[in-house]
Design a protein around this motif. Structure first.
Motif, PDB file in Angstrom:
ATOM      1  N   GLY A   1     -13.503  -2.837   4.859  1.00 32.15           N
ATOM      2  CA  GLY A   1     -12.440  -2.786   3.866  1.00 32.15           C
ATOM      3  C   GLY A   1     -12.513  -1.515   3.059  1.00 32.15           C
ATOM      4  N   GLN A   2     -11.409  -0.809   2.945  1.00 26.79           N
ATOM      5  CA  GLN A   2     -11.396   0.445   2.200  1.00 26.79           C
ATOM      6  C   GLN A   2     -11.867   0.223   0.759  1.00 26.79           C
ATOM      7  OE1 GLN A   2      -8.013   3.068   2.360  1.00 26.79           O
ATOM      8  NE2 GLN A   2      -7.509   2.493   4.473  1.00 26.79           N
ATOM      9  N   GLY A   3     -12.812   1.036   0.340  1.00 25.63           N
ATOM     10  CA  GLY A   3     -13.291   0.985  -1.038  1.00 25.63           C
ATOM     11  C   GLY A   3     -14.659   0.375  -1.221  1.00 25.63           C
TER      12      GLY A   3
ATOM     13  N   GLY B   1      -8.477   4.124  -5.276  1.00 25.72           N
ATOM     14  CA  GLY B   1      -9.914   4.352  -5.145  1.00 25.72           C
ATOM     15  C   GLY B   1     -10.266   5.820  -5.116  1.00 25.72           C
ATOM     16  N   ASP B   2      -9.470   6.620  -4.410  1.00 24.75           N
ATOM     17  CA  ASP B   2      -9.727   8.066  -4.382  1.00 24.75           C
ATOM     18  C   ASP B   2      -9.499   8.687  -5.762  1.00 24.75           C
ATOM     19  OD1 ASP B   2     -10.341   7.977  -1.676  1.00 24.75           O
ATOM     20  OD2 ASP B   2      -8.307   8.485  -1.041  1.00 24.75           O
ATOM     21  N   ILE B   3      -8.499   8.180  -6.474  1.00 22.39           N
ATOM     22  CA  ILE B   3      -8.252   8.664  -7.841  1.00 22.39           C
ATOM     23  C   ILE B   3      -9.446   8.321  -8.737  1.00 22.39           C
ATOM     24  CG2 ILE B   3      -6.788   8.406  -9.878  1.00 22.39           C
ATOM     25  CD1 ILE B   3      -4.441   7.866  -7.922  1.00 22.39           C
ATOM     26  N   LEU B   4      -9.936   7.084  -8.619  1.00 21.53           N
ATOM     27  CA  LEU B   4     -11.099   6.647  -9.402  1.00 21.53           C
ATOM     28  C   LEU B   4     -12.328   7.507  -9.104  1.00 21.53           C
ATOM     29  CD1 LEU B   4     -12.248   4.443 -11.338  1.00 21.53           C
ATOM     30  CD2 LEU B   4     -12.793   3.102  -9.299  1.00 21.53           C
TER      31      LEU B   4
ATOM     32  N   GLU C   1      -8.514  -1.610  -8.052  1.00 26.91           N
ATOM     33  CA  GLU C   1      -9.282  -0.397  -8.327  1.00 26.91           C
ATOM     34  C   GLU C   1      -9.319   0.510  -7.097  1.00 26.91           C
ATOM     35  OE1 GLU C   1     -10.910  -3.891 -10.609  1.00 26.91           O
ATOM     36  OE2 GLU C   1     -10.465  -3.475  -8.503  1.00 26.91           O
ATOM     37  N   TYR C   2      -9.114  -0.057  -5.922  1.00 26.45           N
ATOM     38  CA  TYR C   2      -9.237   0.686  -4.665  1.00 26.45           C
ATOM     39  C   TYR C   2      -7.900   0.806  -3.939  1.00 26.45           C
ATOM     40  CZ  TYR C   2     -13.820  -0.693  -6.122  1.00 26.45           C
ATOM     41  OH  TYR C   2     -14.933  -0.914  -6.902  1.00 26.45           O
ATOM     42  N   LEU C   3      -7.128  -0.264  -3.967  1.00 28.29           N
ATOM     43  CA  LEU C   3      -5.757  -0.257  -3.459  1.00 28.29           C
ATOM     44  C   LEU C   3      -4.901  -0.907  -4.541  1.00 28.29           C
ATOM     45  CD1 LEU C   3      -6.510  -1.388   0.210  1.00 28.29           C
ATOM     46  CD2 LEU C   3      -5.934   0.931  -0.547  1.00 28.29           C
TER      47      LEU C   3
END
Length: 458
Positions: free
Chosen positions: A289-291, A30-33, A333-335
């Motif tokens: 939830g992360q993302g 997700g951080d990369i996206l 996409e996030y994890l």
């Protein structure tokens, strides 16, 4: 405030604390996206070094989202104990980490400390920890809460029975409940994710679950996870709800996308206390939830771990009975894979506990993610050793309505027996009366829903 360091002959400079926090994060898709992740392992290590040397005052003065622009920031900052903050504001993030992991930091001192921390401080210290650090740190921070039963007690592992059905069929819901209860699942909550988000459907499902629980004198709580405003209307009209649920995000913009605000959450808690059936005083249930902020294009350039910590800072203000991160549900996409899901689950649990909320985890994955059931079982064992309050329990770990995979009824029994854990005390006594448990172990009647064929009232 120093935002640069030299590592192996290379100077790494960062524009601001937000960039340091993002690039100190363990790799997340997700951080990369979002375009904010470290470009190399070297840059990630450099960001961790810089972060470790920042003071808590540096972080206090630089919230991820400005106070004037975001009500999540405002409610977190307005809830900080200023006396405790002033005692520790000169600490570096590295010193905070060492204190939490030290032998002389006991439950009381960490609980007190947490009242002076902002969510950015909580996220920052998590970024400096290994997986084992996160497990050890969280294990030192038990958090309890009471609705009808008490969640988070020492040596207890709770389970939310999740009797989802693709048409919200009352008989389908009851079938899952009957089976799950025989395995010792449902002490933390019996909570349904509904297909139909209406007052009528929410009321029907609450009545289905509540009436069965009353008939069999089951010590637990029930909830339908429709939108908070739907639940409020249903409960005000007499629907038998114990908890009021809502998903949370870490920015005001993302919560706008969920159709909620701080004012709505305050109103919901008042409705739960005034009209709900629970003993209380903890009547709120939150999921995160992360993302989620990135998925609604409301992350504002902030990394997903920091945003997740802000969810717990927000949740804390409403004295919840349950909070859990649905850690692998949003998708790759996030994890991206099991490694990222496991790391996120341990981060989220630690940050929730350090924030002061009774934290569970939906250890789960979706079928388009590079993970499988073995990975989720690994995460469940790690989280149990970390002192997680509860997991989800669904038939065979396969949710037929949400179409994702998580922990099963059988996993609950295995984790408890493997790790020396028990159901919540009131629930264990009920199971013993039903002949389902003896001395902490399931009897041969486990898995046989026909025990509910007779009249209730045990």
């Amino acid at each position: 405030m120093m935002l640069k360091t030299k590592l192996f002959g290379q100077i790494f400079s960062f524009r601001n604390i937000r960039e340091v926090l993002a690039k100190a994060n363990e790799e997340k898709s997700g951080d990369i996206l979002a375009g904010i992740a470290a470009q190399s392992a070297g840059e990630r290590v450099a960001a961790k070094i810089v972060l470790s040397e920042l003071t808590l005052e540096d972080l206090f003065n630089n919230p991820a989202v400005p106070y004037e622009e975001d009500e999540v920031t405002r409610i977190i900052y307005d809830g900080i104990n200023q006396s405790i903050y002033k005692e520790i504001k000169g600490w570096t993030v590295g010193q905070l980490r060492e204190f939490i992991l030290s032998d002389h930091a006991d439950i009381g001192s960490i609980h007190r400390l947490s009242r002076g921390l902002t969510s950015e401080m909580v996220a920052a210290v998590a970024k400096l920890m290994s997986n084992l650090d996160l497990i050890y740190g969280a294990n030192k921070i038990p958090i309890t809460a009471h609705c009808n039963t008490t969640n988070g007690l020492n040596n207890c592992l709770g389970m939310r029975l999740q009797p989802n059905h693709p048409t919200d069929s009352p008989e389908g819901i009851l079938s899952s409940m009957r089976e799950g209860l025989t395995y010792g699942v449902g002490d933390a909550l019996i909570g349904l994710n509904p297909v139909e988000d209406t007052v009528a459907s929410t009321t029907r499902s609450l009545e289905t679950m509540y009436n069965f629980v009353q008939e069999w004198n089951i010590p637990t709580q029930v909830c339908v996870l429709s939108h908070v405003t739907t639940q409020m209307k249903a409960i005000e009209k007499g629907a038998p709800g114990d908890l009021i649920f809502q998903s949370l995000a870490g920015t005001q913009a993302a919560n706008d996308a969920f159709g909620i605000s701080v004012a709505i959450l305050k109103e919901a808690r008042e409705v739960g206390l005034r009209y709900g059936r629970a003993t209380g005083p903890n009547v709120m249930y939150f999921e995160t939830g992360q993302g989620s902020e990135l998925s609604s294009e409301a992350h504002l350039g902030v990394d997903q771990v920091t945003l997740e910590a802000r969810c717990y800072g927000l949740a804390k203000q409403f004295q919840p009975f349950l909070v859990n991160t649905v850690v692998g549900f949003i998708g790759p996409e996030y994890l991206y894979d099991a490694k990222q899901v496991i790391r996120a689950g341990l981060e989220d649990h630690f940050m929730g506990k350090l924030s002061g909320v009774p934290m569970g985890v939906d250890a789960c994955y979706t079928n388009h993610m590079k993970a499988d059931q073995n990975d989720i079982e690994n995460l469940a064992v790690l989280l149990t050793s970390a002192g997680v309050n509860y997991f989800m329990g669904i038939p065979m770990g396969d949710d037929v309505m949400l179409n994702y995979q998580c922990t099963s009824f059988h996993d609950a029994a295995t984790l408890r027996q493997l790790m020396g854990m028990r159901p919540l005390p009131e629930f264990e006594k009920w199971m013993e009366k039903m002949g389902l448990m003896e001395k902490g172990c399931l009897t041969s009647r486990a898995g046989d829903p026909s025990i509910f064929a007779g009249r209730g009232g045990v």
